[in-house]
Write a protein that holds these residues in place. Structure first.
Motif, PDB file in Angstrom:
ATOM      1  N   THR A  55      19.405   1.897 -31.137  1.00 57.13           N
ATOM      2  CA  THR A  55      19.958   2.528 -29.781  1.00 57.13           C
ATOM      3  C   THR A  55      18.680   3.088 -29.083  1.00 57.13           C
ATOM      4  O   THR A  55      17.502   3.212 -29.766  1.00 57.13           O
ATOM      5  CB  THR A  55      20.991   3.558 -30.238  1.00 57.13           C
ATOM      6  OG1 THR A  55      20.583   4.504 -31.245  1.00 57.13           O
ATOM      7  CG2 THR A  55      22.147   2.832 -30.855  1.00 57.13           C
ATOM      8  N   ALA A  56      19.010   3.678 -28.027  1.00 62.26           N
ATOM      9  CA  ALA A  56      17.980   4.313 -27.114  1.00 62.26           C
ATOM     10  C   ALA A  56      17.267   5.582 -27.695  1.00 62.26           C
ATOM     11  O   ALA A  56      16.083   5.745 -27.636  1.00 62.26           O
ATOM     12  CB  ALA A  56      18.364   4.751 -25.720  1.00 62.26           C
ATOM     13  N   ASP A  57      18.215   6.177 -28.347  1.00 63.53           N
ATOM     14  CA  ASP A  57      17.500   7.543 -28.849  1.00 63.53           C
ATOM     15  C   ASP A  57      16.388   7.036 -30.111  1.00 63.53           C
ATOM     16  O   ASP A  57      15.746   7.933 -30.322  1.00 63.53           O
ATOM     17  CB  ASP A  57      18.665   8.444 -29.589  1.00 63.53           C
ATOM     18  CG  ASP A  57      19.350   7.630 -30.529  1.00 63.53           C
ATOM     19  OD1 ASP A  57      19.855   6.477 -30.544  1.00 63.53           O
ATOM     20  OD2 ASP A  57      19.865   8.384 -31.648  1.00 63.53           O
ATOM     21  N   VAL A  58      16.573   5.991 -30.760  1.00 67.25           N
ATOM     22  CA  VAL A  58      15.495   5.533 -31.591  1.00 67.25           C
ATOM     23  C   VAL A  58      14.376   5.022 -30.920  1.00 67.25           C
ATOM     24  O   VAL A  58      13.278   5.028 -31.299  1.00 67.25           O
ATOM     25  CB  VAL A  58      16.365   4.509 -32.679  1.00 67.25           C
ATOM     26  CG1 VAL A  58      15.018   3.979 -33.616  1.00 67.25           C
ATOM     27  CG2 VAL A  58      17.530   5.513 -33.385  1.00 67.25           C
ATOM     28  N   GLN A  59      14.907   4.000 -29.965  1.00 62.22           N
ATOM     29  CA  GLN A  59      13.682   3.173 -29.145  1.00 62.22           C
ATOM     30  C   GLN A  59      12.786   4.068 -28.530  1.00 62.22           C
ATOM     31  O   GLN A  59      11.527   3.934 -28.731  1.00 62.22           O
ATOM     32  CB  GLN A  59      14.468   2.214 -28.310  1.00 62.22           C
ATOM     33  CG  GLN A  59      15.167   1.058 -28.936  1.00 62.22           C
ATOM     34  CD  GLN A  59      15.534   0.012 -27.881  1.00 62.22           C
ATOM     35  OE1 GLN A  59      14.655  -0.149 -27.053  1.00 62.22           O
ATOM     36  NE2 GLN A  59      16.760  -0.654 -28.088  1.00 62.22           N
ATOM     37  N   LEU A  60      13.255   4.946 -27.892  1.00 62.65           N
ATOM     38  CA  LEU A  60      12.315   5.880 -26.918  1.00 62.65           C
ATOM     39  C   LEU A  60      11.100   6.496 -27.475  1.00 62.65           C
ATOM     40  O   LEU A  60       9.975   6.277 -27.319  1.00 62.65           O
ATOM     41  CB  LEU A  60      13.269   6.420 -25.861  1.00 62.65           C
ATOM     42  CG  LEU A  60      13.938   5.919 -25.061  1.00 62.65           C
ATOM     43  CD1 LEU A  60      14.672   6.967 -24.317  1.00 62.65           C
ATOM     44  CD2 LEU A  60      13.101   4.778 -24.051  1.00 62.65           C
ATOM     45  N   PRO A  61      11.335   7.194 -28.806  1.00 63.42           N
ATOM     46  CA  PRO A  61      10.406   7.826 -29.498  1.00 63.42           C
ATOM     47  C   PRO A  61       9.412   6.916 -29.945  1.00 63.42           C
ATOM     48  O   PRO A  61       8.191   7.046 -30.292  1.00 63.42           O
ATOM     49  CB  PRO A  61      11.213   8.848 -30.300  1.00 63.42           C
ATOM     50  CG  PRO A  61      12.698   8.878 -30.061  1.00 63.42           C
ATOM     51  CD  PRO A  61      12.920   7.859 -29.026  1.00 63.42           C
ATOM     52  N   ALA A  62       9.977   5.709 -30.668  1.00 58.86           N
ATOM     53  CA  ALA A  62       9.051   4.637 -31.202  1.00 58.86           C
ATOM     54  C   ALA A  62       8.145   4.289 -30.377  1.00 58.86           C
ATOM     55  O   ALA A  62       7.102   3.759 -30.547  1.00 58.86           O
ATOM     56  CB  ALA A  62       9.937   3.620 -31.779  1.00 58.86           C
ATOM     57  N   LEU A  63       8.724   3.923 -29.028  1.00 58.67           N
ATOM     58  CA  LEU A  63       7.667   3.482 -28.045  1.00 58.67           C
ATOM     59  C   LEU A  63       6.833   4.366 -27.487  1.00 58.67           C
ATOM     60  O   LEU A  63       5.636   3.973 -27.335  1.00 58.67           O
ATOM     61  CB  LEU A  63       8.687   3.126 -26.585  1.00 58.67           C
ATOM     62  CG  LEU A  63       9.254   1.907 -26.647  1.00 58.67           C
ATOM     63  CD1 LEU A  63      10.510   1.949 -25.491  1.00 58.67           C
ATOM     64  CD2 LEU A  63       8.699   0.684 -26.529  1.00 58.67           C
ATOM     65  N   GLU A  64       7.265   5.763 -27.458  1.00 56.96           N
ATOM     66  CA  GLU A  64       6.091   6.658 -27.339  1.00 56.96           C
ATOM     67  C   GLU A  64       5.041   6.895 -28.373  1.00 56.96           C
ATOM     68  O   GLU A  64       3.902   6.893 -28.054  1.00 56.96           O
ATOM     69  CB  GLU A  64       6.863   8.234 -27.388  1.00 56.96           C
ATOM     70  CG  GLU A  64       7.650   8.478 -26.179  1.00 56.96           C
ATOM     71  CD  GLU A  64       6.894   9.060 -24.992  1.00 56.96           C
ATOM     72  OE1 GLU A  64       5.739   8.910 -25.105  1.00 56.96           O
ATOM     73  OE2 GLU A  64       7.517   9.302 -23.930  1.00 56.96           O
ATOM     74  N   ARG A  65       5.370   6.515 -29.638  1.00 53.30           N
ATOM     75  CA  ARG A  65       4.411   6.617 -30.683  1.00 53.30           C
ATOM     76  C   ARG A  65       3.549   5.259 -30.771  1.00 53.30           C
ATOM     77  O   ARG A  65       2.687   5.151 -31.484  1.00 53.30           O
ATOM     78  CB  ARG A  65       5.296   6.701 -32.291  1.00 53.30           C
ATOM     79  CG  ARG A  65       5.891   7.995 -32.309  1.00 53.30           C
ATOM     80  CD  ARG A  65       6.460   8.265 -33.738  1.00 53.30           C
ATOM     81  NE  ARG A  65       7.219   7.132 -34.284  1.00 53.30           N
ATOM     82  CZ  ARG A  65       8.673   7.128 -34.012  1.00 53.30           C
ATOM     83  NH1 ARG A  65       9.210   8.180 -33.607  1.00 53.30           N
ATOM     84  NH2 ARG A  65       9.184   6.101 -34.507  1.00 53.30           N
TER      85      ARG A  65
END
Length: 303
Positions: A133-143
């Protein structure tokens, strides 16, 4: 003290002697004279600490150690020869790794076809897929743990700070338990729908769409009765089939044919929220990511 690393040149000379079993013929193949070749093999044996050839005036034979090294040495030279082409393919995006996350809804629509076609067009790219879900994807994209993500959100709410490409837009439809009176009614009354218990995804995973659904209720002067929360769309539909309530789901979820569930469109769809699927990535697209963005842009414009 560690021994020096064996140069690729020495392995090439070893393979030439091993394949010809003749120092003179091997020297001709390597475009060199015999004495430096003899010295090179002696250097390799010194570095390895083993004898590679049994030599007499009449013959040259591989020792057991030499025979054991011949196949790995050939493989090493073959892989070394392929390195420039591999580097060029990676730089052009035709080889490498692409880490792609996706929300479950795209699994019911375009993702299977996309994966099949992209892999056929770019067989050198290793595609790693992660459902999130987006709450998992966005931090992973940031990292930098992901290269790109397919996200769901309300129209106009693509994640800030990311490059993005809109893939599709679709309305929300109702998922109803099959025994429910609205499932077989000639027409679906929106006020009747808004009075029903709701199976809903938590706001933290999809805030823009969560707020849009709640806004539909508030605009009608009602407060949603959330009977149960669930994260994945297939879980929401399964809970609807269990009779826990009704649910608003993207139209593409109709492809998930769960026994005991009926999908209906609300009347006129006036005020009913829509949702968008967006491909998001961080910074300039390069390598395999650039290839995938180009692919996604073509697919989105075609549909």
């Amino acid at each position: 003290m560690s021994k020096p690393v064996v140069e690729l040149r020495l392995w090439r000379q070893f393979v030439a002697v091993a394949e010809t079993l003749h120092f003179g013929r091997a020297a001709v193949r390597l475009h060199m004279t015999q004495p430096p070749l003899t010295q090179a093999i002696a250097q390799l044996e010194s570095v390895l600490g083993v004898r590679l050839f049994d030599r007499t005036k009449r013959s040259v034979q591989l020792t057991d150690a030499g025979a054991a090294l011949l196949a790995p040495a050939r493989d090493l030279l073959s892989r070394a020869q392929a390195l420039p082409a591999t580097a060029r393919a990676a730089a052009s995006g035709d080889a490498g790794r692409l880490r792609l996350a996706f929300v479950s809804t795209v699994g019911y629509s375009f993702l299977p076809r996309w994966v099949r076609e992209f892999r056929a067009q770019h067989p050198g790219v290793h595609l790693e897929l992660l459902e999130a879900t987006a709450d998992v994807q966005l931090p992973a994209l940031e990292r930098g743990d992901l290269d790109a993500g397919l996200l769901l959100h309300s129209p106009g709410f693509a994640p800030a700070g990311f490059e993005h490409l809109r893939i599709s837009r679709e309305p929300l439809v109702l998922a109803l338990p099959e025994p429910h009176p609205l499932a077989s009614a000639r027409s679906v009354s929106l006020p009747r729908v808004l009075a029903e218990p709701l199976v809903m995804f938590p706001r933290r995973i999809l805030p823009s769409l969560h707020d849009a659904v709640f806004g539909l209720y508030h605009a009608a002067g009602r407060e949603p009765q959330v009977a149960q929360e669930a994260i994945q769309m297939q879980t929401i539909v399964n809970l609807v089939s269990a009779g826990l309530g009704i649910a608003w789901v993207p139209q593409s979820v109709r492809e998930f044919q769960r026994q005991g569930v009926v999908y209906r469109s609300p009347p006129g769809r006036a005020g009913v929220p829509q949702c968008e699927t967006t491909l998001a990535w961080r910074g300039a697209a390069a390598g395999p990511l650039a290839r995938f963005v180009e692919f996604a842009r073509r697919q989105a414009s075609a549909h």
